[in-house]
Design a protein around this motif. Structure first.
Motif, PDB file in Angstrom:
ATOM      1  N   ALA A 115       0.793  -1.043   0.138  1.00 59.31           N
ATOM      2  CA  ALA A 115      -0.246   0.190  -0.034  1.00 59.31           C
ATOM      3  C   ALA A 115       0.862   1.236   0.143  1.00 59.31           C
ATOM      4  CB  ALA A 115      -0.877  -0.154   1.000  1.00 59.31           C
ATOM      5  N   ASN A 116       2.296   1.216   0.554  1.00 62.11           N
ATOM      6  CA  ASN A 116       2.898   2.330   0.743  1.00 62.11           C
ATOM      7  C   ASN A 116       4.117   2.598  -0.270  1.00 62.11           C
ATOM      8  OD1 ASN A 116       1.634   3.401   2.960  1.00 62.11           O
ATOM      9  ND2 ASN A 116       2.739   1.963   4.434  1.00 62.11           N
ATOM     10  N   GLU A 117       4.199   1.573  -1.146  1.00 69.53           N
ATOM     11  CA  GLU A 117       5.381   1.517  -2.089  1.00 69.53           C
ATOM     12  C   GLU A 117       4.823   2.462  -3.456  1.00 69.53           C
ATOM     13  OE1 GLU A 117       8.518   1.463  -3.194  1.00 69.53           O
ATOM     14  OE2 GLU A 117       8.526   0.038  -1.683  1.00 69.53           O
ATOM     15  N   LYS A 118       5.956   3.318  -3.608  1.00 68.77           N
ATOM     16  CA  LYS A 118       5.572   4.224  -4.762  1.00 68.77           C
ATOM     17  C   LYS A 118       6.451   3.729  -5.941  1.00 68.77           C
ATOM     18  CE  LYS A 118       2.803   6.622  -2.398  1.00 68.77           C
ATOM     19  NZ  LYS A 118       1.698   6.094  -2.104  1.00 68.77           N
ATOM     20  N   ASP A 119       7.635   3.003  -5.623  1.00 71.54           N
ATOM     21  CA  ASP A 119       8.569   2.380  -6.699  1.00 71.54           C
ATOM     22  C   ASP A 119       7.888   1.359  -7.508  1.00 71.54           C
ATOM     23  OD1 ASP A 119      11.001   0.636  -7.426  1.00 71.54           O
ATOM     24  OD2 ASP A 119      11.690   2.920  -7.342  1.00 71.54           O
ATOM     25  N   ALA A 120       7.927   1.424  -8.706  1.00 67.58           N
ATOM     26  CA  ALA A 120       7.246   0.265  -9.496  1.00 67.58           C
ATOM     27  C   ALA A 120       8.025  -0.942  -9.403  1.00 67.58           C
ATOM     28  CB  ALA A 120       6.864   0.608 -11.056  1.00 67.58           C
ATOM     29  N   ARG A 121       9.208  -0.858  -9.279  1.00 70.44           N
ATOM     30  CA  ARG A 121      10.196  -2.053  -9.225  1.00 70.44           C
ATOM     31  C   ARG A 121       9.918  -2.721  -7.889  1.00 70.44           C
ATOM     32  NH1 ARG A 121      13.751  -1.964 -13.054  1.00 70.44           N
ATOM     33  NH2 ARG A 121      15.187  -3.491 -12.441  1.00 70.44           N
ATOM     34  N   LYS A 122      10.034  -1.897  -7.019  1.00 70.99           N
ATOM     35  CA  LYS A 122       9.772  -2.732  -5.733  1.00 70.99           C
ATOM     36  C   LYS A 122       8.406  -3.277  -5.518  1.00 70.99           C
ATOM     37  CE  LYS A 122      13.529  -0.275  -3.280  1.00 70.99           C
ATOM     38  NZ  LYS A 122      13.786   0.683  -2.248  1.00 70.99           N
ATOM     39  N   LEU A 123       7.207  -2.487  -5.884  1.00 66.27           N
ATOM     40  CA  LEU A 123       5.918  -2.834  -6.048  1.00 66.27           C
ATOM     41  C   LEU A 123       5.972  -4.287  -6.647  1.00 66.27           C
ATOM     42  CD1 LEU A 123       3.119  -2.519  -5.080  1.00 66.27           C
ATOM     43  CD2 LEU A 123       2.806  -1.401  -7.463  1.00 66.27           C
ATOM     44  N   PHE A 124       6.598  -4.531  -7.920  1.00 65.96           N
ATOM     45  CA  PHE A 124       6.687  -5.685  -8.734  1.00 65.96           C
ATOM     46  C   PHE A 124       6.996  -6.864  -7.669  1.00 65.96           C
ATOM     47  CE2 PHE A 124       9.077  -8.944 -11.071  1.00 65.96           C
ATOM     48  CZ  PHE A 124       8.091  -9.287 -11.945  1.00 65.96           C
ATOM     49  N   VAL A 125       8.109  -6.691  -6.797  1.00 65.29           N
ATOM     50  CA  VAL A 125       8.779  -7.758  -5.990  1.00 65.29           C
ATOM     51  C   VAL A 125       7.913  -7.938  -4.862  1.00 65.29           C
ATOM     52  CG1 VAL A 125      10.419  -8.024  -4.234  1.00 65.29           C
ATOM     53  CG2 VAL A 125      10.927  -7.222  -6.552  1.00 65.29           C
ATOM     54  N   LEU A 126       7.024  -6.967  -4.326  1.00 65.67           N
ATOM     55  CA  LEU A 126       6.283  -7.118  -3.380  1.00 65.67           C
ATOM     56  C   LEU A 126       4.692  -7.904  -3.779  1.00 65.67           C
ATOM     57  CD1 LEU A 126       6.381  -3.961  -1.253  1.00 65.67           C
ATOM     58  CD2 LEU A 126       7.206  -6.060  -0.978  1.00 65.67           C
ATOM     59  N   VAL A 127       4.568  -7.554  -4.997  1.00 64.83           N
ATOM     60  CA  VAL A 127       3.225  -8.377  -5.480  1.00 64.83           C
ATOM     61  C   VAL A 127       3.485 -10.024  -5.637  1.00 64.83           C
ATOM     62  CG1 VAL A 127       1.702  -8.576  -7.253  1.00 64.83           C
ATOM     63  CG2 VAL A 127       2.317  -6.183  -6.284  1.00 64.83           C
ATOM     64  N   SER A 128       4.732 -10.277  -6.196  1.00 60.06           N
ATOM     65  CA  SER A 128       5.335 -11.490  -6.836  1.00 60.06           C
ATOM     66  C   SER A 128       5.368 -12.092  -5.199  1.00 60.06           C
ATOM     67  CB  SER A 128       6.551 -11.573  -7.203  1.00 60.06           C
ATOM     68  OG  SER A 128       7.638 -11.198  -6.140  1.00 60.06           O
ATOM     69  N   MET A 129       5.675 -11.736  -4.042  1.00 61.61           N
ATOM     70  CA  MET A 129       5.494 -12.254  -2.647  1.00 61.61           C
ATOM     71  C   MET A 129       3.835 -12.387  -2.372  1.00 61.61           C
ATOM     72  SD  MET A 129       8.590 -10.497  -0.615  1.00 61.61           S
ATOM     73  CE  MET A 129       7.901 -11.148   0.986  1.00 61.61           C
ATOM     74  N   ALA A 130       3.306 -11.254  -2.684  1.00 60.98           N
ATOM     75  CA  ALA A 130       1.840 -11.575  -2.263  1.00 60.98           C
ATOM     76  C   ALA A 130       1.161 -12.705  -3.033  1.00 60.98           C
ATOM     77  CB  ALA A 130       1.137 -10.034  -2.810  1.00 60.98           C
ATOM     78  N   ASN A 131       1.482 -12.867  -4.367  1.00 62.90           N
ATOM     79  CA  ASN A 131       0.781 -14.022  -5.058  1.00 62.90           C
ATOM     80  C   ASN A 131       1.076 -15.115  -4.307  1.00 62.90           C
ATOM     81  OD1 ASN A 131       0.116 -12.460  -7.330  1.00 62.90           O
ATOM     82  ND2 ASN A 131       2.120 -12.903  -8.341  1.00 62.90           N
TER      83      ASN A 131
END
Length: 147
Positions: A115-131
């Motif tokens: 929810a707080n991530e603004k960097d698209a690259r880091k968001l990609f990483v976090l979403v892969s973990m969320a999956n």
């Protein structure tokens, strides 16, 4: 209940809360812990021993700290790769979460990070973990990913 006793209980509760927060690990320490745990996992060739190596390496961490440590590990890989983020950079963390679904049982920290991530690259990483957590913990990250 006696008012003095109540005040003492409130004071003790507050102090213990402050002490717990004071003992939290820095990002640098969390990254070192994660790297050490994954190195131990890599050293053993047996899948069950690998799961135990990760569990042992992160035994003193809360779910939130484990989540952060794993994310920091992948962020570190991306930094070392100079931003070329290969498709398999997140695979070791995803594999660990898939092999041991009970390693992280509380998705709150990951939800907060997404929810707080603004960097698209880091968001990609976090979403892969969320999956992985969506599948294993039946968690929903729609609200956090929506913005």
């Amino acid at each position: 209940m006696d008012l003095k006793l109540f005040n003492v209980l409130i004071l003790l509760g507050s102090l213990s809360s402050l002490l717990c927060h004071a003992e939290s690990y820095s990002d640098k320490t969390l990254l070192e812990i994660a790297q050490h745990a994954f190195d131990k996992r890599k050293a053993v060739k047996n899948e069950k021993l690998g799961i135990e190596a990760i569990r042992e390496g992160m035994a003193n961490l809360s779910d939130a700290e484990r989540t952060r440590a794993m994310a920091l590990r992948i962020f570190n890989f991306d930094d070392k790769d100079q931003g070329r983020m290969r498709y398999n950079t997140t695979s070791s963390v995803e594999r660990v979460l898939k092999d041991d679904p009970s390693l992280i049982t509380d998705p709150s920290e990951l939800k907060r990070m997404i929810a707080n991530e603004k960097d698209a690259r880091k968001l990609f990483v976090l979403v892969s973990m969320a999956n992985q957590l969506m599948e294993s913990q039946k968690s929903d990250f729609v609200l956090e990913m929506a913005p």
